[in-house]
Write a protein that holds these residues in place. Sequence first.
Motif, PDB file in Angstrom:
ATOM      1  N   PHE A 286     -26.806 -31.249  -0.102  1.00  0.00           N
ATOM      2  CA  PHE A 286     -25.992 -30.284   0.649  1.00  0.00           C
ATOM      3  C   PHE A 286     -26.738 -28.959   0.727  1.00  0.00           C
ATOM      4  N   LYS A 287     -27.030 -28.499   1.953  1.00  0.00           N
ATOM      5  CA  LYS A 287     -27.742 -27.227   2.127  1.00  0.00           C
ATOM      6  C   LYS A 287     -26.753 -26.074   1.988  1.00  0.00           C
TER       7      LYS A 287
ATOM      8  N   GLY B 165     -21.791 -21.914  -0.306  1.00  0.00           N
ATOM      9  CA  GLY B 165     -23.118 -21.817  -0.898  1.00  0.00           C
ATOM     10  C   GLY B 165     -23.180 -20.998  -2.169  1.00  0.00           C
ATOM     11  N   SER B 166     -22.172 -20.221  -2.450  1.00  0.00           N
ATOM     12  CA  SER B 166     -22.194 -19.365  -3.638  1.00  0.00           C
ATOM     13  C   SER B 166     -21.661 -20.066  -4.888  1.00  0.00           C
ATOM     14  N   TYR B 167     -21.177 -21.319  -4.743  1.00  0.00           N
ATOM     15  CA  TYR B 167     -20.586 -22.015  -5.891  1.00  0.00           C
ATOM     16  C   TYR B 167     -21.460 -23.167  -6.377  1.00  0.00           C
ATOM     17  N   SER B 168     -21.343 -23.481  -7.643  1.00  0.00           N
ATOM     18  CA  SER B 168     -22.138 -24.551  -8.256  1.00  0.00           C
ATOM     19  C   SER B 168     -21.643 -25.912  -7.797  1.00  0.00           C
TER      20      SER B 168
ATOM     21  N   GLY C 119     -28.365 -30.139  14.830  1.00  0.00           N
ATOM     22  CA  GLY C 119     -29.717 -29.569  14.904  1.00  0.00           C
ATOM     23  C   GLY C 119     -29.834 -28.339  14.019  1.00  0.00           C
ATOM     24  N   ASN C 120     -30.958 -27.666  14.118  1.00  0.00           N
ATOM     25  CA  ASN C 120     -31.240 -26.521  13.252  1.00  0.00           C
ATOM     26  C   ASN C 120     -31.356 -25.244  14.071  1.00  0.00           C
ATOM     27  N   ASN C 121     -31.171 -24.107  13.394  1.00  0.00           N
ATOM     28  CA  ASN C 121     -31.395 -22.820  14.046  1.00  0.00           C
ATOM     29  C   ASN C 121     -32.889 -22.601  14.257  1.00  0.00           C
ATOM     30  N   PHE C 122     -33.207 -21.617  15.103  1.00  0.00           N
ATOM     31  CA  PHE C 122     -34.612 -21.243  15.268  1.00  0.00           C
ATOM     32  C   PHE C 122     -35.190 -20.794  13.947  1.00  0.00           C
TER      33      PHE C 122
END
Length: 339
Positions: free
Chosen positions: A322-323, A301-304, A336-339
């Motif tokens: 891309f999240k 997540g820290s890269y372009s 699925g997703n976190n709370f």
Amino acid sequence: MVSKFFFSLESIKPQISNKTGSITFVTSKEVPGFANISFANLKLNERGSLEPVWHPNANKIGYCIEGNVLVSIRTPSGLETFTVKQGEIFFIPQGYVYHIENIAETVSEINFALSSSTPETMYLSKAVYSISDSVFNSTFNTPSQFVDGLQKSKNDELIKKLPPLKKAPSAIGSQYKFDIEDSSKVVLTKGGYVQLGTKTTLPILHGLGILGFGLNPKGSVEPHWHTNAGELVYIVKGKTRITVLSPDGHVDKLDVNGGQGAFAPASHFHNIENVGSDEVEVIAFFTSAEPDYIGIGEVVGSYSNELLASVFNVAPEYFNAFKKPEGPLIIVPISGNNF
């Protein structure tokens, strides 16, 4: 299973075993991949007692997974005595003499990590027998024939059975222990939870730490590494798959179930996932009292998009959906997703 990082407790013969209890050490002899850590399992039947011992080359941290024991630690300043029940952890500094006895009416079991891959153990009985008669008598002001009346124990007799308790002692606190099972869950997601047994919660720790965590079905520990600590994972119950990537590019994919363990050296990329239908319970031992954490999510997540595109040979637009996590995820659902 063939891996320098894996062990199964049931396949290793206890070094000490009798009808009163057993001790099983898992060292670099059994797990060549161990670095600055080893594992031990202590089982004490009713009124079983481990005679006073110490480790000249290792700190030791324990997690009681069953029962209730009385622990005494002889420190340079005095004797510290306290109880340890299921769900509590405790710490024994290098060279400190300690004794453990079962005060439960059933079996008590403790899993330990030691801060050496080849731990050494000294026994009080062997120390006493190494003293000459004259020095012993001078030290304890005993008659000359006193030593002759002492009977040496065999190696398998280092766990003894004590007389029945008239009354079990009440819970006794100590700076050397912490109730990790009753502590707050610092991470709680659909995938599982994490509880801390590090210097944050047990300040006396040095060179070792613990995370207790659970994984729900389809839960996973985010792929990650620790720059300052190796991680020894012991599965208390459940079915997991552990992946460890070594610097030479070799990937170990290990099915590690209850009663088994695996190790990831410092800065080795690894993760754990629940591959069964039941909840997984895990004790993770670390070679640091303050283990750090770098997750793959926050790294990517820290890269372009442009840099990622060059790494994975795709167009930058490929990563538009891309999240990118901004911080560590630690435990996630596989779907699925976190709370």
